[in-house]
Write a protein that holds these residues in place. Structure first.
Motif, PDB file in Angstrom:
ATOM      1  N   ALA A  12      41.843-104.014  12.190  1.00  0.00           N
ATOM      2  CA  ALA A  12      43.104-104.021  12.938  1.00  0.00           C
ATOM      3  C   ALA A  12      42.877-103.665  14.409  1.00  0.00           C
ATOM      4  CB  ALA A  12      44.063-103.033  12.284  1.00  0.00           C
ATOM      5  N   ALA A  13      42.222-102.534  14.649  1.00  0.00           N
ATOM      6  CA  ALA A  13      42.064-102.051  16.022  1.00  0.00           C
ATOM      7  C   ALA A  13      41.117-102.951  16.821  1.00  0.00           C
ATOM      8  CB  ALA A  13      41.556-100.612  16.008  1.00  0.00           C
ATOM      9  N   ASP A  32      31.088-107.635  13.209  1.00  0.00           N
ATOM     10  CA  ASP A  32      31.456-106.968  11.943  1.00  0.00           C
ATOM     11  C   ASP A  32      30.434-107.340  10.873  1.00  0.00           C
ATOM     12  OD1 ASP A  32      34.558-105.841  10.932  1.00  0.00           O
ATOM     13  OD2 ASP A  32      32.963-106.142   9.453  1.00  0.00           O
ATOM     14  N   HIS A  33      30.130-106.379  10.005  1.00  0.00           N
ATOM     15  CA  HIS A  33      29.171-106.700   8.934  1.00  0.00           C
ATOM     16  C   HIS A  33      29.840-107.441   7.772  1.00  0.00           C
ATOM     17  CE1 HIS A  33      29.750-102.672   6.499  1.00  0.00           C
ATOM     18  NE2 HIS A  33      30.892-103.189   6.878  1.00  0.00           N
ATOM     19  N   SER A  44      46.712-104.690   2.590  1.00  0.00           N
ATOM     20  CA  SER A  44      47.667-103.623   2.932  1.00  0.00           C
ATOM     21  C   SER A  44      49.075-103.964   2.463  1.00  0.00           C
ATOM     22  CB  SER A  44      47.672-103.394   4.441  1.00  0.00           C
ATOM     23  OG  SER A  44      48.236-104.512   5.096  1.00  0.00           O
ATOM     24  N   GLY A  45      49.847-102.903   2.268  1.00  0.00           N
ATOM     25  CA  GLY A  45      51.262-103.059   1.916  1.00  0.00           C
ATOM     26  C   GLY A  45      51.449-103.976   0.719  1.00  0.00           C
ATOM     27  N   ASN A  50      52.429-103.552   5.721  1.00  0.00           N
ATOM     28  CA  ASN A  50      53.467-102.718   6.361  1.00  0.00           C
ATOM     29  C   ASN A  50      52.922-102.448   7.770  1.00  0.00           C
ATOM     30  OD1 ASN A  50      54.601 -99.294   5.679  1.00  0.00           O
ATOM     31  ND2 ASN A  50      55.376-100.847   7.084  1.00  0.00           N
ATOM     32  N   THR A 165      32.614 -97.840   6.110  1.00  0.00           N
ATOM     33  CA  THR A 165      31.500 -96.907   6.298  1.00  0.00           C
ATOM     34  C   THR A 165      31.881 -95.858   7.342  1.00  0.00           C
ATOM     35  OG1 THR A 165      30.453 -98.007   8.184  1.00  0.00           O
ATOM     36  CG2 THR A 165      29.854 -98.826   5.988  1.00  0.00           C
ATOM     37  N   GLU A 328      43.846 -94.118   1.071  1.00  0.00           N
ATOM     38  CA  GLU A 328      44.290 -95.195   1.949  1.00  0.00           C
ATOM     39  C   GLU A 328      43.729 -95.026   3.356  1.00  0.00           C
ATOM     40  OE1 GLU A 328      48.243 -96.682   0.804  1.00  0.00           O
ATOM     41  OE2 GLU A 328      48.557 -96.931   2.948  1.00  0.00           O
ATOM     42  N   GLU A 357      41.198 -95.892  13.195  1.00  0.00           N
ATOM     43  CA  GLU A 357      41.025 -94.846  12.184  1.00  0.00           C
ATOM     44  C   GLU A 357      39.769 -94.003  12.390  1.00  0.00           C
ATOM     45  OE1 GLU A 357      41.799 -96.399   8.212  1.00  0.00           O
ATOM     46  OE2 GLU A 357      40.596 -94.775   7.374  1.00  0.00           O
ATOM     47  N   GLY A 367      53.238 -97.525   7.578  1.00  0.00           N
ATOM     48  CA  GLY A 367      53.048 -98.378   8.749  1.00  0.00           C
ATOM     49  C   GLY A 367      52.551 -97.624   9.975  1.00  0.00           C
ATOM     50  N   PHE A 370      48.684 -98.407  10.988  1.00  0.00           N
ATOM     51  CA  PHE A 370      48.493 -99.636  11.774  1.00  0.00           C
ATOM     52  C   PHE A 370      49.022 -99.439  13.197  1.00  0.00           C
ATOM     53  CE2 PHE A 370      48.110-102.365   7.789  1.00  0.00           C
ATOM     54  CZ  PHE A 370      46.750-102.552   7.986  1.00  0.00           C
TER      55      PHE A 370
HETATM   56  P1  FDA Z   1      39.581-101.084   9.654  1.00  0.00           P
HETATM   57  O1  FDA Z   1      39.086-100.393   8.445  1.00  0.00           O
HETATM   58  O2  FDA Z   1      40.775-101.951   9.555  1.00  0.00           O
HETATM   59  O3  FDA Z   1      38.434-101.975  10.308  1.00  0.00           O
HETATM   60  C1  FDA Z   1      37.120-101.521  10.437  1.00  0.00           C
HETATM   61  C2  FDA Z   1      36.198-102.713  10.489  1.00  0.00           C
HETATM   62  O4  FDA Z   1      34.882-102.238  10.745  1.00  0.00           O
HETATM   63  C3  FDA Z   1      36.146-103.479   9.164  1.00  0.00           C
HETATM   64  O5  FDA Z   1      36.343-104.851   9.418  1.00  0.00           O
HETATM   65  C4  FDA Z   1      34.748-103.177   8.618  1.00  0.00           C
HETATM   66  O6  FDA Z   1      34.185-104.279   7.911  1.00  0.00           O
HETATM   67  C5  FDA Z   1      33.965-102.901   9.890  1.00  0.00           C
HETATM   68  N1  FDA Z   1      32.819-102.004   9.638  1.00  0.00           N
HETATM   69  C6  FDA Z   1      32.814-100.814   8.987  1.00  0.00           C
HETATM   70  N2  FDA Z   1      31.564-100.327   8.932  1.00  0.00           N
HETATM   71  C7  FDA Z   1      30.765-101.235   9.561  1.00  0.00           C
HETATM   72  C8  FDA Z   1      29.369-101.283   9.797  1.00  0.00           C
HETATM   73  N3  FDA Z   1      28.549-100.305   9.352  1.00  0.00           N
HETATM   74  N4  FDA Z   1      28.874-102.357  10.482  1.00  0.00           N
HETATM   75  C9  FDA Z   1      29.719-103.357  10.919  1.00  0.00           C
HETATM   76  N5  FDA Z   1      31.035-103.355  10.696  1.00  0.00           N
HETATM   77  C10 FDA Z   1      31.568-102.293  10.029  1.00  0.00           C
HETATM   78  N6  FDA Z   1      48.238 -98.774   6.985  1.00  0.00           N
HETATM   79  C11 FDA Z   1      49.506 -99.110   7.385  1.00  0.00           C
HETATM   80  O7  FDA Z   1      49.897 -98.732   8.492  1.00  0.00           O
HETATM   81  N7  FDA Z   1      50.300 -99.874   6.577  1.00  0.00           N
HETATM   82  C12 FDA Z   1      49.891-100.321   5.350  1.00  0.00           C
HETATM   83  O8  FDA Z   1      50.608-101.074   4.672  1.00  0.00           O
HETATM   84  C13 FDA Z   1      48.610 -99.925   4.896  1.00  0.00           C
HETATM   85  N8  FDA Z   1      48.162-100.270   3.651  1.00  0.00           N
HETATM   86  C14 FDA Z   1      46.909 -99.929   3.252  1.00  0.00           C
HETATM   87  C15 FDA Z   1      46.476-100.277   1.962  1.00  0.00           C
HETATM   88  C16 FDA Z   1      45.197 -99.950   1.542  1.00  0.00           C
HETATM   89  C17 FDA Z   1      44.763-100.289   0.139  1.00  0.00           C
HETATM   90  C18 FDA Z   1      44.314 -99.293   2.443  1.00  0.00           C
HETATM   91  C19 FDA Z   1      42.903 -98.968   2.047  1.00  0.00           C
HETATM   92  C20 FDA Z   1      44.730 -98.933   3.712  1.00  0.00           C
HETATM   93  C21 FDA Z   1      46.040 -99.221   4.129  1.00  0.00           C
HETATM   94  N9  FDA Z   1      46.502 -98.856   5.394  1.00  0.00           N
HETATM   95  C22 FDA Z   1      47.784 -99.175   5.772  1.00  0.00           C
HETATM   96  C23 FDA Z   1      45.634 -98.174   6.360  1.00  0.00           C
HETATM   97  C24 FDA Z   1      45.089 -99.206   7.364  1.00  0.00           C
HETATM   98  O9  FDA Z   1      44.511-100.289   6.647  1.00  0.00           O
HETATM   99  C25 FDA Z   1      44.041 -98.592   8.293  1.00  0.00           C
HETATM  100  O10 FDA Z   1      44.553 -97.414   8.868  1.00  0.00           O
HETATM  101  C26 FDA Z   1      43.651 -99.580   9.393  1.00  0.00           C
HETATM  102  O11 FDA Z   1      43.079-100.732   8.810  1.00  0.00           O
HETATM  103  C27 FDA Z   1      42.662 -98.956  10.370  1.00  0.00           C
HETATM  104  O12 FDA Z   1      42.272 -99.939  11.280  1.00  0.00           O
HETATM  105  P2  FDA Z   1      40.817 -99.901  11.961  1.00  0.00           P
HETATM  106  O13 FDA Z   1      40.704-101.158  12.725  1.00  0.00           O
HETATM  107  O14 FDA Z   1      40.614 -98.601  12.642  1.00  0.00           O
HETATM  108  O15 FDA Z   1      39.815 -99.918  10.733  1.00  0.00           O
END
Ligand code: FDA
Length: 384
Positions: A12-13, A32-33, A44-45, A50, A165, A328, A357, A367, A370
């Motif tokens: 997302a970010a 991204d890996h 999500s959601g 959401n 990770t 989550e 995150e 929400g 996000f």
């Molecule tokens: P995010 O986890 O999205 O992205 C990180 C990226 O880095 C990934 O693409 C990953 O592959 C990559 N990465 C990680 N390690 C790596 C490595 N070693 N090498 C290369 N790439 C690497 N929040 C909300 O607001 N509403 C919602 O509805 C939901 N629902 C929800 C459901 C479920 C099941 C989960 C697990 C989580 C949610 N969330 C949520 C939380 C939300 O998904 C989360 O807070 C955001 O995705 C965070 O965004 P980021 O971009 O920071 O990390």
């Protein structure tokens, strides 16, 4: 290859930061890996994402520095993200408590972000391990690419089976940034053998007010065979520390209601009175816990008050959480002490940024996480 910025993590970010910087004219590489971008958005959601909350504000976030998120949240708000969603003609609806979801599918949000990246000329490299990061002469070298700016957007370790990770923490530590100990958040809590009566009613959900310390949430709780889940429990889990109690108000004004039941049906037993206030199986479990079997008419005020105390404040001591496999989000992470709240740039390492995150800013359920990803991404994307 030379770029203006390399962004690690196409979640997302990372996606929104890349699109923002790219559209402002920066040459951006997004790495991204995983084999696909935005995998957590997709699940999500419940598959509808959401994507924000109409009530999002700094008070909905946990952080060692509760003021840190203010600037970014104020400069790119839930209404700004909603305007983007509407520009892409994605139909949405408000569920409860200000939570906004796609009418269709979470995939629409990923497609929107990828379109925005394409408009910004962002180069996206998937299935690419980060490998070694070399830093010198003001340049970062990663996976054969070079740039004066590096953005950590790899999230936290929750749901490792999706490729999550804690690499952001390792990289941050290497550059001298502090880490607030990470912990699973928005996560089910486990109960021990002393709560077998409650784990025995697994599958039952009921409205409660759940409290941990001064945090309190009135939503549904779900009894599971391992302990407690449901929105109210996920919310308080973010505030829970090992050894702390969780208190559940199952019945509001319980003393008044029990006295009224005693007046109305003095021959009834507690179990019957409770089944007017709680789902049957929970009424049975609570009546057994409270433990007096006499007719209500023969029950003293002191006994009524003891029963009311249990119903108004059932105190449980969770044995733990279900861990990163079920969390989550991850609370804690890269300390905000070393970051600019305006740009998310590390104050001691020019050109290094951390967003989403990975940073020690954790939102409530609904929400808010996000929205933090979008707001922090925008702050960094505009600064690049
Ligand atoms: P995010 O986890 O999205 O992205 C990180 C990226 O880095 C990934 O693409 C990953 O592959 C990559 N990465 C990680 N390690 C790596 C490595 N070693 N090498 C290369 N790439 C690497 N929040 C909300 O607001 N509403 C919602 O509805 C939901 N629902 C929800 C459901 C479920 C099941 C989960 C697990 C989580 C949610 N969330 C949520 C939380 C939300 O998904 C989360 O807070 C955001 O995705 C965070 O965004 P980021 O971009 O920071 O990390």
């Amino acid at each position: 290859m030379n770029y203006d910025a390399i962004i690690l993590g196409a979640g997302a970010a990372g996606l929104l930061a890349a699109a923002t910087a790219g559209q402002a004219g920066a040459r951006v590489l997004l790495l991204d890996h995983a084999e696909a971008a935005g995998k957590k958005i997709l699940i999500s959601g419940g598959g509808r994402c959401n994507f924000t909350n109409t009530g999002a504000g700094p008070g909905n976030y946990l952080s060692e520095n509760p003021h840190f998120a203010k600037s970014a949240l104020a400069r790119y708000t839930q209404w700004d993200f909603l305007a983007l969603v509407e520009r892409h003609r994605i139909a949405w609806h408000e569920k409860t408590l200000g939570q906004l979801f796609c009418d269709g599918s979470a995939r629409q949000i990923v497609t929107m972000l990828l379109d925005e990246c394409a408009r910004g000329g962002v180069e996206i490299r998937l299935s690419t391990p980060i490998g070694e990061i070399v830093h010198g002469d003001g340049m970062f070298r990663v996976a054969g690419a070079t740039a004066p700016q590096l953005v950590l957007a790899t999230g936290g370790p929750s749901i490792p089976k999706m490729g999550a990770t804690g690499i952001a923490y390792d990289i941050a530590r290497r550059f001298g940034l502090g880490i607030v100990p990470p912990r699973p958040a928005l996560v089910p809590l486990t109960l021990g053998p002393d709560a077998q009566d409650l784990t025995g009613i697994s599958g039952l959900s009921c409205p409660v007010t759940a409290r941990v310390g001064t945090a309190s949430f009135t939503e549904a709780a779900l009894f599971t065979h391992r302990g407690l889940s449901g929105p109210a429990i996920l919310q308080v889990s973010s505030y829970w520390t090992p050894g702390a109690p969780v208190t559940l108000t199952l019945v509001e004004n319980a003393a008044e209601r029990l006295r009224a039941a005693r007046r109305k049906a003095p021959r009834a037993r507690l179990r019957a009175a409770l089944s007017e206030m709680l789902p049957n199986r929970l009424a049975e479990a609570m009546a057994a816990r409270i433990g007096f079997g006499t007719e209500l008419g023969n029950t003293s005020d002191a006994e009524i008050d003891r029963a009311a105390a249990a119903l108004g404040g059932l105190t449980l001591f969770p044995t733990g959480t279900e861990g990163y496999a079920k969390a989550e989000v991850t609370a804690g992470g890269i300390s905000t002490a070393g970051l600019s709240s305006r740009t998310m740039e590390a104050t001691g390492v020019p050109g290094l940024y951390a967003i989403g995150e990975a940073v020690d800013v954790t939102g409530w359920l609904g929400g808010y996480n996000f929205q933090w990803a979008w707001s922090s991404a925008r702050a960094a994307g505009e600064a690049i």
